[in-house]
Design a protein around this motif. Structure first.
Motif, PDB file in Angstrom:
ATOM      1  N   ILE A  21      40.744  69.565  48.510  1.00  0.00           N
ATOM      2  CA  ILE A  21      42.057  69.922  47.979  1.00  0.00           C
ATOM      3  C   ILE A  21      42.026  70.087  46.448  1.00  0.00           C
ATOM      4  O   ILE A  21      42.854  70.775  45.864  1.00  0.00           O
ATOM      5  N   ASP A  64      39.522  67.524  57.600  1.00  0.00           N
ATOM      6  CA  ASP A  64      40.552  67.048  56.667  1.00  0.00           C
ATOM      7  C   ASP A  64      40.300  65.563  56.396  1.00  0.00           C
ATOM      8  O   ASP A  64      41.040  64.690  56.851  1.00  0.00           O
ATOM      9  N   GLY A 119      40.683  63.726  53.885  1.00  0.00           N
ATOM     10  CA  GLY A 119      41.664  62.980  53.102  1.00  0.00           C
ATOM     11  C   GLY A 119      43.015  62.871  53.788  1.00  0.00           C
ATOM     12  O   GLY A 119      43.928  62.217  53.275  1.00  0.00           O
ATOM     13  N   ASN A 160      45.036  65.394  54.164  1.00  0.00           N
ATOM     14  CA  ASN A 160      45.936  66.192  53.319  1.00  0.00           C
ATOM     15  C   ASN A 160      46.935  67.021  54.120  1.00  0.00           C
ATOM     16  O   ASN A 160      48.053  67.238  53.680  1.00  0.00           O
ATOM     17  N   ASN A 188      48.936  66.532  56.712  1.00  0.00           N
ATOM     18  CA  ASN A 188      49.536  65.489  57.543  1.00  0.00           C
ATOM     19  C   ASN A 188      50.634  66.106  58.411  1.00  0.00           C
ATOM     20  O   ASN A 188      51.691  66.480  57.913  1.00  0.00           O
ATOM     21  N   LEU A 244      44.150  73.297  51.521  1.00  0.00           N
ATOM     22  CA  LEU A 244      42.842  72.790  51.944  1.00  0.00           C
ATOM     23  C   LEU A 244      42.038  73.886  52.661  1.00  0.00           C
ATOM     24  O   LEU A 244      40.836  74.034  52.448  1.00  0.00           O
TER      25      LEU A 244
END
Ligand code: SF4
Ligand code: SF4
Length: 283
Positions: free
Chosen positions: A201, A233, A235, A237, A239, A273
């Motif tokens: 990201i 993904d 992290g 990011n 969601n 992302l």
């Protein structure tokens, strides 16, 4: 009801290694409890018959890995595990006879990407010894991954190829980078590719067009229940919602999820992302 080919369920985001290529994660370290894992399987069962016990983290670190696989059996879900292989000597017997375990991927490229207090030979022999045990069981598929096929790293893989030859009576002459497995023997494969770069990201957008299997053939569920569109993904990011609070069908109908699906349908990557993701999907 939307059906996925597979769902990635991260049973822990904690790892015992520190690979140079790993994006790591700033998410809170956690092991998914067996009760939480049961809840996840109950909710995803209508959507898949196949899970990967991995997004980030080392699944064999999970203190209840045996029970996790028993829960998979209870829900009649097959499990695929990706491991760095360092704990296979210690934990191998716990997982060996678990009927739900279909395939183990060993990331052999993790060893040269770390500074550790054991030798590459010990590491590889522990994995090969375990693979021999799975031969007796005759059910588990083993995939040895060497995703570091850069010319600068060929020398680091010399021992691996020597031991592969000794253990599987195979002389691998072709250095491949197409990720297609070479069969070493029944249910044992070697998969080679170049070093993989995770989407990030923090990077500038680069790939504005492209389709993806994320939300089409698979999704990911992170250790805290966060649903994400794919296994990259790291992290959390993108969601899309939380499996512990909502039904998966409702999460998949959220505006954000539908926008991603519609974007991919039009060959567009709508999430930041995704615009940093160089994964080649060959769709
Ligand atoms: S083994 Fe996997 S999770 Fe662990 S540091 Fe390496 S890439 Fe990251
Ligand atoms: S493009 Fe990359 S980051 Fe986006 S959903 Fe697909 S795999 Fe995940």
């Amino acid at each position: 009801m939307k059906k996925f080919k597979k769902i990635y369920v991260e049973i822990t985001n904690i790892c015992n290694m520190n690979c140079s290529f790993c994006p790591k994660t700033e998410r809170k370290p956690k092991f998914m409890s067996t009760d939480e894992f049961s809840t996840v399987l109950e909710k995803i069962k209508p959507h898949t018959d196949f899970i990967y016990l991995h997004v980030m983290g080392e699944p064999l670190l999970h203190p209840d890995i045996g029970e996790i696989l028993d829960i998979c059996s209870y829900y009649d879900i097959e499990a695929n595990m990706t491991t760095n292989g360092t704990l296979i000597k210690e934990k191998g017997d716990i997982i060996l006879n678990k009927k739900a375990l279909r395939q183990i991927n060993y990331s052999l490229h993790s060893f040269p990407a770390n500074t550790v207090n054991f030798t590459n030979e010990e590491y590889l022999n522990n994995i090969f010894d375990f693979i021999k045990k799975t031969d007796i069981e005759g059910r588990i598929i083993n995939c040895l991954r060497l995703w570091n096929m850069e010319s600068s790293l060929f020398s680091e893989n010399a021992l691996t190829f020597k031991l592969l030859k000794e253990n599987f009576n195979t002389d691998i002459k072709i250095m491949r980078t197409d990720r297609n497995g070479i069969k070493l023997k029944d249910r044992v494969f070697l998969q080679q590719d170049k070093v993989f770069f995770w989407p990030d990201i923090k990077r500038e957008p680069e790939f504005f067009e492209g389709k993806c299997f994320g939300l089409k053939s698979h999704i990911g569920i992170l250790v805290d229940g966060t649903v994400v569109p794919c296994c990259l993904d790291s992290g959390g990011n993108i969601n899309l919602g939380n499996i512990f609070d909502e039904n998966l069908s409702d999460i998949l109908q959220s505006e954000r999820a539908l926008n991603i699906v519609e974007g991919f349908r039009r060959n567009k990557r709508v999430e930041h992302l995704c615009t940093t993701c160089g994964w080649n999907f060959n769709m």
